[in-house]
Design an enzyme around this catalytic site. Structure first.
Site, PDB file in Angstrom:
ATOM      1  N   ASP A  79      -4.742  -3.119   5.410  1.00  0.00           N
ATOM      2  CA  ASP A  79      -5.590  -2.225   5.169  1.00  0.00           C
ATOM      3  C   ASP A  79      -5.658  -1.597   6.940  1.00  0.00           C
ATOM      4  O   ASP A  79      -5.109  -2.100   7.691  1.00  0.00           O
ATOM      5  CB  ASP A  79      -6.843  -2.533   4.900  1.00  0.00           C
ATOM      6  CG  ASP A  79      -8.140  -2.078   4.942  1.00  0.00           C
ATOM      7  OD1 ASP A  79      -7.759  -0.418   4.682  1.00  0.00           O
ATOM      8  OD2 ASP A  79      -9.261  -2.266   4.890  1.00  0.00           O
TER       9      ASP A  79
ATOM     10  N   GLU B 260      -4.051   3.259   9.805  1.00  0.00           N
ATOM     11  CA  GLU B 260      -3.881   4.484  10.024  1.00  0.00           C
ATOM     12  C   GLU B 260      -3.239   4.736  11.430  1.00  0.00           C
ATOM     13  O   GLU B 260      -2.339   5.646  11.761  1.00  0.00           O
ATOM     14  CB  GLU B 260      -5.109   5.287   9.932  1.00  0.00           C
ATOM     15  CG  GLU B 260      -5.728   5.503   8.829  1.00  0.00           C
ATOM     16  CD  GLU B 260      -6.336   4.258   7.936  1.00  0.00           C
ATOM     17  OE1 GLU B 260      -7.014   3.313   8.784  1.00  0.00           O
ATOM     18  OE2 GLU B 260      -6.100   4.177   7.021  1.00  0.00           O
TER      19      GLU B 260
ATOM     20  N   ASP C 289     -11.112   4.559   0.431  1.00  0.00           N
ATOM     21  CA  ASP C 289     -12.808   4.293   0.046  1.00  0.00           C
ATOM     22  C   ASP C 289     -13.225   5.353  -0.829  1.00  0.00           C
ATOM     23  O   ASP C 289     -13.971   6.320  -0.100  1.00  0.00           O
ATOM     24  CB  ASP C 289     -13.484   4.029   1.550  1.00  0.00           C
ATOM     25  CG  ASP C 289     -12.847   2.770   2.074  1.00  0.00           C
ATOM     26  OD1 ASP C 289     -12.316   1.871   1.425  1.00  0.00           O
ATOM     27  OD2 ASP C 289     -12.980   2.622   3.419  1.00  0.00           O
TER      28      ASP C 289
HETATM   29  C1  GLC Z   1     -11.744  -0.736   4.471  1.00  0.00           C
HETATM   30  C2  GLC Z   1     -11.142  -0.774   3.029  1.00  0.00           C
HETATM   31  C3  GLC Z   1     -11.808  -1.512   2.008  1.00  0.00           C
HETATM   32  C4  GLC Z   1     -12.154  -2.940   2.598  1.00  0.00           C
HETATM   33  C5  GLC Z   1     -13.002  -2.781   3.754  1.00  0.00           C
HETATM   34  C6  GLC Z   1     -13.333  -4.153   4.496  1.00  0.00           C
HETATM   35  O1  GLC Z   1     -12.966   0.206   4.187  1.00  0.00           O
HETATM   36  O2  GLC Z   1     -10.711   0.555   2.665  1.00  0.00           O
HETATM   37  O3  GLC Z   1     -11.148  -1.589   0.884  1.00  0.00           O
HETATM   38  O4  GLC Z   1     -12.934  -3.432   1.741  1.00  0.00           O
HETATM   39  O5  GLC Z   1     -12.321  -1.909   4.866  1.00  0.00           O
HETATM   40  O6  GLC Z   1     -12.022  -5.065   4.718  1.00  0.00           O
END
Ligand code: GLC
Length: 850
Positions: free
Chosen positions: A430, A433, A508
């Protein structure tokens, strides 16, 4: 037809929902994060025209000297694929990290030069290069123009910005472009941008999302081609957004370098594109089951939710561990509670697979091994002055691994034993970017650097590759520690080619009806961009769905290639604390969830085979209708229906309060209502009822869908009896692939392929099987042929041996060489031993079908 450009709406992407979600937690975030402003092309600069001043034949094409002191190469990579580059003096041709296959056998081709044109001809395409002004045309072998430069502007560089203008007309449709917002599958009229962006709570009109795949498919006069603009800088695609006569693409910097691939079928384009950028691996079967996740599940929550799934007999394979499992968000650590042996043992005992999230940012924390090792070895991204770049993410001040360096990827891979030792089966990448909370536009400044010496790149150039390289590093961890296990990496950020390493989820999203609707064009376009393994957080991540929305979402979610319920931390949600598990919305929604999740598990052999197809041919799993039916123009703009694999079409309800809808049935097929057996000719729109528990599904006549009994998790029971759900008109075939679904032993030939053929022959039906490959030691010992919509049989026999008639579905499934006729549903079941050597013949009483 023009749609409002995302260019304009990007600026007003501040929406009530995003604002309200954030209001409690992050008052300074008022709009969806978007990058620095777009750069535009200078309209004067793009008018200048280039001339070809010299031509030289090279091994697989031609080299052209251009009037601008630049050199162009047009190279044929195959009969129907060409690479076009325009290079500045002294520059080399280029392959980005997207490219999986760089060496191509030169196809046979002719070169001619006459009337101011150079012509390259293969057996499939002709490339015509006009010398004055310089311009390129691609034609099929009949001489139809498939794609051509828009000669008023042509192609070249506006300063550093490479650009290409192409001619179009209003009949041309565009698909692909990776992850795009919006409610339409056809991207004609759109202004598209590629710059990976942490767009929490994005909206349909948000221009920049997480993933950049600068590849698209054009479809005109029934013929499809693909263009892959392999430039990792921020890029832009103006798809007839200014005029119906042309479209263009360009980048902030980097080389002019694109691939053209001809179809004519979309399927052929995707096969070529994924030959170039790579195909997905054969997935581990468990990854195709249901996943459940939440940000800020406690360790107890994870255990309780897992137990509840098992108690309620709702099938599921995997629980996810979000960032809370770490010790103060230090990557590659466990906090005591989440790392507890007891918790992991419990999940293992309940046969759960486990996935942990992993973020790239490493806490700046002397004494913490990741920080110390990375610092000692000089592994971090750097400021222009050579100092290490520091930015804030979950753990506060953090360092960012420079994944462009092979030794950093190797180091990163090596750390995964810390996760794997707890029995973790998959890794979820995650924030890649990379997201930087205190950076400009929520990422690093563009002048941060990666690599060293001649490999040094700025963040501007490398940005879109950061997630790709992290995914590669993560993939390597599996090779290192689980060498005979199929890797599973889930990522939020991709560049073209990342499908080789990871599946994608679309970040998200929000619990809003638009998002459910948007998921269909979004996923199907991602599928048309070489990434078949894709899913969206079911029920929406940000915000909370109500019962109706969750029911409709799970109906779609059960058929997503990657099927995961995931939701935001309670701190971000308004109002009462509300769960997002199937039972959180009352009995009715729980039943609906169970019904459709069970259906996914029942369809597992079909789904798995669809993924096998994806791994071999680049075929999307969730397909827009245009993928299989490009000749039927009515499908070109259908965005709220999709094909689940090759045979099943889904027309879900994606609007609030709706209990009926129109469904378009593509031309050239007969369609069977999956629930009622009613048949419809294709080429018409029908109207259907769809109460809350009803997902309209239509099956193509003459298809065979392999199914099995429901399991609570994918490896629960061996596959002993394969049920062939068959809708026969004249002839249906299926090539059934089977292997262990977990290891790489298939690479040593441990797989089976069985061709299944069923055919109506005059007055009877014949079924036969033929083994094409037999390397896998299968448990499969019989097929239950389920023939839908047939009359009662007179007899069923294999050679002279007559099958026994039995009186229930259960009986027929457990007795080989038996059959059962279900009068109420007009379905005939025949249990055929897997090693049956003879054809099965089914004779009918009046020799008529119902
Ligand atoms: C980001 C991710 C999400 C995750 C959050 C906390 O927003 O896209 O899926 O739950 O981070 O890690």
């Amino acid at each position: 037809m023009h749609k409002p450009s995302k260019n304009i709406s990007r600026l007003v992407a501040t929406t009530a929902i995003a604002a309200s979600i954030f209001a409690a937690q992050a008052p300074n975030v008022l709009a969806v994060t978007q990058p620095h402003p777009d750069k535009e092309l200078n309209q004067e600069a793009v008018k200048k025209q280039l001339q070809v001043e010299g031509v030289q034949q090279v091994e697989n094409g031609v080299k052209l000297d251009l009037s601008s002191d630049q050199t162009a190469f047009i190279r044929l990579f195959s009969e129907d694929m060409a690479k076009i580059s325009i290079l500045n003096d002294g520059e080399e041709e280029y392959f980005s990290e997207a490219i999986a296959k760089k060496e191509w056998d030169t196809p046979s081709f002719d070169v001619k030069e006459q009337n101011g044109e150079i012509t390259l001809t293969t057996n499939e395409i002709t490339v015509k290069i006009k010398k004055e002004p310089f311009g390129i045309k691609f034609l099929d072998k009949k001489g139809n123009v498939i794609n051509e430069d828009y000669m008023k502007n042509g192609s070249g560089y506006d300063g550093e910005k490479p650009y290409v203008y192409k001619k179009t007309n209003e009949n041309e449709a565009f698909y692909g472009f990776g992850e795009q917002g919006g409610l339409e599958v056809n991207q004609r009229g759109e202004s598209i941008g590629m710059f990976n962006t942490d767009a929490y709570g994005y909206q349909p009109n948000t221009k920049y999302l997480y993933t950049s795949i600068p590849f698209f498919i054009g479809l005109k006069n029934d013929k499809a081609y693909g263009i892959f603009f392999d430039n990792t800088n921020r890029s832009y695609f103006e798809m007839a957004s200014e005029s119906d006569d042309y479209y263009y693409f360009y980048a902030d910097d980097g080389k002019l370098n694109y691939y053209f691939m001809y179809g004519p079928e979309i399927e052929d384009v995707l096969d070529s594109y994924t030959n170039l950028t790579g195909k997905i691996d054969k997935p581990a079967k468990w990854t195709l089951g249901l996943h459940q996740s939440k940000w800020e599940y406690s360790a107890e929550d994870i255990e309780r939710v897992a137990e509840t799934y098992r108690e309620k007999n709702i099938p599921i394979d995997t629980m996810h561990f979000d960032i809370d499992y770490m010790d103060e968000y230090r990557v590659f650590t466990w906090s005591d509670k989440f790392g507890s042996e007891a918790l992991h043992q419990k999940l293992d005992d309940m046969n759960f697979h486990k996935i942990t999230i992993n973020d790239p940012a490493v806490k700046k924390d002397p004494g913490y091994f990741m920080y110390d090792e990375g610092t000692a070895n000089d592994y971090w991204a750097k400021n222009p002055d050579g100092t290490n770049f520091v930015g804030k993410v979950w753990p506060g001040d953090s360092m960012f691994p420079d994944f462009s360096k092979p030794e950093v990827r190797e180091w990163w891979a090596t750390k995964h034993n810390i996760l794997f030792d707890k029995g973790i089966d998959g890794i979820w990448n995650d924030m890649n970017e990379p997201a930087v909370f205190d950076g400009p536009y929520h990422t690093m400044p563009l002048d941060v650097t990666f690599g060293e010496g001649e490999n040094k790149r700025t963040h501007a150039e490398y940005h879109n590759l950061y997630g790709h390289d992290e995914a590669e590093a993560t993939y390597k961890a599996f090779e290192k520690y689980k060498p005979n296990t199929r890797p599973f990496v889930l990522t939020r950020d991709m560049y073209a080619g990342s499908q080789r390493y990871a599946a994608l989820w679309t970040g998200d999203n929000v619990s809003e009806w638009d998002h459910l609707q948007m998921s269909i064009p979004m996923n199907t376009n991602i599928g048309l961009s070489g990434v078949p393994f894709v899913g969206n957080d079911i029920g929406g991540f940000a915000g909370r769905p109500d019962a109706e929305m969750f029911a409709r979402w799970i109906e779609v979610g059960a058929f997503l290639p990657f099927s995961r319920i995931h939701y935001d931390s309670d701190k971000k949600a308004e109002g009462e604390k509300q769960g997002q598990e199937p039972w959180a919305f009352g009995q009715e929604v729980e039943d609906i969830s169970k019904k459709y999740v069970e259906m996914r598990y029942k369809l597992m052999p079909y789904l798995y085979n669809t993924f096998i197809d994806a791994s071999e041919n680049g075929t999307p799993v969730q397909q827009p209708l245009v993928y299989q039916f490009q000749e039927d123009e009515n499908t070109h703009n259908i965005s709220d229906q999709f094909m689940f694999g090759s045979s099943m079409m889904l027309a879900p309800v994606v609007k609030q309060g709706q209990t009926e809808r129109d469904v378009y049935l593509p031309e050239g097929e007969t369609w069977v209502d999956y629930w009622t057996g009613e048949e419809y000719e294709g080429g018409q729109t029908i109207h259907t009822n769809a109460q809350l528990d009803h997902l309209p599904i239509y099956v193509k006549k003459d298809s065979m869908i392999p199914t099995r009994e429901v399991q609570q998790y994918t490896g629960e029971k061996p596959l002993e009896n394969l049920v062939l759900d068959t809708y026969l008109d004249e002839k249906a075939t299926y090539s059934f692939y089977e292997d262990d679904g977990a290891t790489l032993d298939y690479k040593d030939g441990e797989y089976n392929i069985t061709d299944l053929v069923i055919q109506r022959k005059g007055k009877h039906i014949e079924f036969k099987t033929k083994k094409q490959a037999t390397g896998y030691n299968t448990a499969l010992d019989s097929y239950t042929l389920k023939l839908n919509g047939e009359a009662a049989p007179k007899k069923v026999q294999a050679a002279r041996a007559k099958y026994n008639q039995v009186t229930s579905v259960e009986e027929v499934k457990s007795n080989q060489e038996s059959y059962f006729y279900d009068e109420e549903n007009n379905s005939l079941y025949v249990n055929v031993p897997a090693d049956e050597k003879h054809k099965i013949k089914i004779f009918f009483k009046g020799n008529k079908r119902k």
